[in-house]
Design an enzyme around this catalytic site. Structure first.
Site, PDB file in Angstrom:
ATOM      1  N   HIS A  85     -16.536   3.285  -6.375  1.00  0.00           N
ATOM      2  CA  HIS A  85     -17.022   3.161  -4.980  1.00  0.00           C
ATOM      3  C   HIS A  85     -17.703   4.422  -4.446  1.00  0.00           C
ATOM      4  O   HIS A  85     -18.357   4.364  -3.399  1.00  0.00           O
ATOM      5  CB  HIS A  85     -15.868   2.820  -4.024  1.00  0.00           C
ATOM      6  CG  HIS A  85     -15.205   1.513  -4.294  1.00  0.00           C
ATOM      7  ND1 HIS A  85     -15.907   0.322  -4.353  1.00  0.00           N
ATOM      8  CD2 HIS A  85     -13.902   1.194  -4.526  1.00  0.00           C
ATOM      9  CE1 HIS A  85     -15.050  -0.667  -4.609  1.00  0.00           C
ATOM     10  NE2 HIS A  85     -13.832  -0.162  -4.718  1.00  0.00           N
TER      11      HIS A  85
HETATM   12  O1  VJV Z   1      -9.935  -2.352   3.119  1.00  0.00           O
HETATM   13  C1  VJV Z   1     -10.139  -1.159   3.184  1.00  0.00           C
HETATM   14  C2  VJV Z   1     -10.600  -0.468   4.482  1.00  0.00           C
HETATM   15  C3  VJV Z   1      -9.724  -0.428   5.586  1.00  0.00           C
HETATM   16  C4  VJV Z   1      -9.630   0.799   6.439  1.00  0.00           C
HETATM   17  C5  VJV Z   1      -8.531   1.745   5.950  1.00  0.00           C
HETATM   18  N1  VJV Z   1      -7.223   1.069   5.911  1.00  0.00           N
HETATM   19  C6  VJV Z   1      -6.191   1.986   5.398  1.00  0.00           C
HETATM   20  C7  VJV Z   1      -7.281  -0.126   5.030  1.00  0.00           C
HETATM   21  C8  VJV Z   1      -8.366  -1.112   5.539  1.00  0.00           C
HETATM   22  C9  VJV Z   1     -10.914  -1.229   5.668  1.00  0.00           C
HETATM   23  N2  VJV Z   1      -9.955  -0.346   2.131  1.00  0.00           N
HETATM   24  C10 VJV Z   1      -9.456  -0.837   0.868  1.00  0.00           C
HETATM   25  C11 VJV Z   1      -9.966   0.058  -0.250  1.00  0.00           C
HETATM   26  C12 VJV Z   1      -9.702  -0.495  -1.603  1.00  0.00           C
HETATM   27  C13 VJV Z   1     -10.188   0.454  -2.681  1.00  0.00           C
HETATM   28  C14 VJV Z   1     -10.097  -0.121  -4.068  1.00  0.00           C
HETATM   29  C15 VJV Z   1     -10.477   0.912  -5.100  1.00  0.00           C
HETATM   30  C16 VJV Z   1     -10.770   0.345  -6.488  1.00  0.00           C
HETATM   31  O2  VJV Z   1      -9.637  -0.310  -6.995  1.00  0.00           O
HETATM   32  O3  VJV Z   1     -11.813  -0.604  -6.469  1.00  0.00           O
HETATM   33  C17 VJV Z   1     -11.225   1.437  -7.464  1.00  0.00           C
HETATM   34  C18 VJV Z   1     -10.300   2.564  -7.653  1.00  0.00           C
HETATM   35  C19 VJV Z   1      -7.970  -0.835   0.909  1.00  0.00           C
HETATM   36  N3  VJV Z   1      -7.205  -1.844   0.474  1.00  0.00           N
HETATM   37  C20 VJV Z   1      -5.912  -1.455   0.663  1.00  0.00           C
HETATM   38  C21 VJV Z   1      -5.941  -0.200   1.243  1.00  0.00           C
HETATM   39  N4  VJV Z   1      -7.220   0.152   1.375  1.00  0.00           N
HETATM   40  C22 VJV Z   1      -4.787   0.614   1.616  1.00  0.00           C
HETATM   41  C23 VJV Z   1      -4.974   1.973   1.827  1.00  0.00           C
HETATM   42  C24 VJV Z   1      -3.894   2.786   2.200  1.00  0.00           C
HETATM   43  C25 VJV Z   1      -2.614   2.213   2.349  1.00  0.00           C
HETATM   44  C26 VJV Z   1      -2.453   0.821   2.134  1.00  0.00           C
HETATM   45  C27 VJV Z   1      -3.544   0.046   1.770  1.00  0.00           C
HETATM   46  C28 VJV Z   1      -4.034   4.168   2.409  1.00  0.00           C
HETATM   47  C29 VJV Z   1      -2.922   4.914   2.777  1.00  0.00           C
HETATM   48  C30 VJV Z   1      -1.692   4.291   2.902  1.00  0.00           C
HETATM   49  N5  VJV Z   1      -1.547   2.977   2.699  1.00  0.00           N
HETATM   50  C31 VJV Z   1      -0.483   5.083   3.287  1.00  0.00           C
HETATM   51 ZN    ZN Z   2     -10.233  -2.208  -7.330  1.00  0.00          ZN
END
Ligand code: VJV
Ligand code: ZN
Ligand code: CA
Length: 373
Positions: free
Chosen positions: A136
């Site tokens: 990403h």
């Molecule tokens: O969906 C999103 C973005 C948000 C804003 C930020 N919040 C934390 C979550 C919603 C809209 N981000 C995804 C990113 C997924 C990345 C995937 C990476 C790969 O596998 O493709 C390659 C390495 C997301 N999904 C879940 C989370 N973020 C998430 C982030 C956290 C969390 C729980 C869930 C960050 C910190 C903590 N908990 C404490």
């Molecule tokens: Zn992924």
């Protein structure tokens, strides 16, 4: 099945980095994988190499000087100041300025660049960097747990020698950063399989297929929840076979994101370890130089199992390895069955119910038929 020369990149420091309490991305899974690979006695069957860490200069082959400069000096203490008083380079909770973030990135990127060099100099048939696959990351911005796009840097290295490179992405998320980097060129074909619809990062429809010279050289395979091994194979094999026929890549980079496995904490597919590894087996048998990278994967014990099994697939010894896990440092994490398996669950496969998978495959094949021979 002929033997292949496999180069395996691993830095013993990588497992100690942490994105912070509760963050789903856990670099420790790379160490768990390595321990399991070691316990299966695979290390003496391949060239185990510690990658040279990527320097800020090498990273600017893709990223901007400003962004690399920022990443190189940001600390947990200065993150807020640097983020809000200047340009926004980090993306909130997904991309925290954790302790050692730049060093972590230099290990991940260093592994993918070294892997590419090992392939281009002809010293390996398959090169592995489980610490890579961070698809990403953008030119001037971190996104979705990714800061430096090791994949783009690795492909740029391959392009110094090879005319055409194929990138395949089986992570549950869309490989947007890699697609964007090569969107207007016909020297790199990108192909991502991913969940689409109310899911991060929101891109990757079949209308997005590249621009200018790169038109039809970006292939997207948007999927719904619950895809099983059989359904995945029924779209992966024909699409990739067609790409190999029309694009004739000099090298293949496979992002093996393990969040497409059944039971992943963030994923929503239903692939078993075998179904996931089938992609590795299919590409290995094509006899084209191959780079295997990591990526997502948030149920860490299943990530370790699958990347261990895929290392065995690279070596061509997958039929010889014991299904019962050998003793290893993290043995208790693999209970209650202590087996090298990721079984499917009982979720419904929304891809086959309404025939949507057949339409997606037909659209992808139609797109590929427009590539000139
Ligand atoms: O969906 C999103 C973005 C948000 C804003 C930020 N919040 C934390 C979550 C919603 C809209 N981000 C995804 C990113 C997924 C990345 C995937 C990476 C790969 O596998 O493709 C390659 C390495 C997301 N999904 C879940 C989370 N973020 C998430 C982030 C956290 C969390 C729980 C869930 C960050 C910190 C903590 N908990 C404490
Ligand atoms: Zn992924
Ligand atoms: Ca993907």
């Amino acid at each position: 099945m002929s033997k292949k020369r496999v180069a395996y990149y691993y830095d013993g420091d990588v497992g100690a980095f942490t994105y912070g309490l509760g963050h789903p991305m856990k670099p420790h899974r790379i160490r768990m994988t390595h321990d399991l690979v070691s316990a299966y006695d695979m290390l003496d069957k391949m060239h185990v190499l510690r990658p040279k860490r990527a320097t800020p200069e090498t990273m600017t082959a893709f990223h901007t000087d400003e962004y690399i400069h920022f990443l190189n000096r940001v600390t947990p203490e200065t993150a807020e100041e640097l983020t809000y008083h200047g340009t926004r380079f980090l993306m909130g909770e997904d991309n925290p300025a954790f302790e050692g973030v730049f060093e972590f990135c230099s290990i991940s990127a260093g592994g993918s660049i070294s892997a590419a060099q090992r392939i281009t100099c002809g010293a390996a048939d398959i090169a592995i960097n489980w610490a890579g696959g961070l698809h990403h990351a953008k030119k001037r911005e971190a996104s979705g747990f990714c800061y430096i796009n090791d994949i783009v840097l690795g492909i740029l290295e391959l392009l110094r020698t090879y005319p055409r490179v194929l990138y395949i992405d089986i992570d549950c998320h869309h490989g947007d950063g890699v697609e964007e980097a090569f969107y207007t060129t016909d020297r790199v074909m990108t192909c991502s399989f991913h969940k689409f619809g109310e899911y991060f990062p929101g891109t990757g429809t079949q209308e997005d297929r590249g621009r200018d010279k790169g038109r039809n050289y970006a292939v997207n395979v948007p999927l719904k929840d619950g895809i099983t091994d059989e359904a995945f194979k029924n779209v992966f094999e024909p699409v990739i076979a067609k790409i190999l026929e029309v694009f004739r890549p000099s090298a293949v980079v496979l992002q093996c994101g393990a969040d497409s496995l059944a039971g992943d904490k963030l994923g929503c597919f239903n692939l078993t370890m075998q179904g996931h590894a089938h992609c590795v087996q299919f590409l290995r048998q094509q006899n084209i130089p191959l780079i295997l990278l990591g990526g997502g994967g948030y149920t860490t014990k299943n990530v370790a199992r699958t990347w261990t099994y895929e290392t065995a697939c690279a070596l061509g010894i997958e039929n010889e390895i014991d299904q019962n896990l050998p003793w290893n440092e993290y043995f208790e994490w693999f209970g209650p069955r202590y087996r090298l398996e990721v079984p499917e669950n009982n979720m419904e496969d929304l891809n086959v119910k309404d025939g949507s998978l057949d339409k997606v495959r037909a659209t992808a094949l139609q797109q590929l038929s427009q590539i000139p021979c």
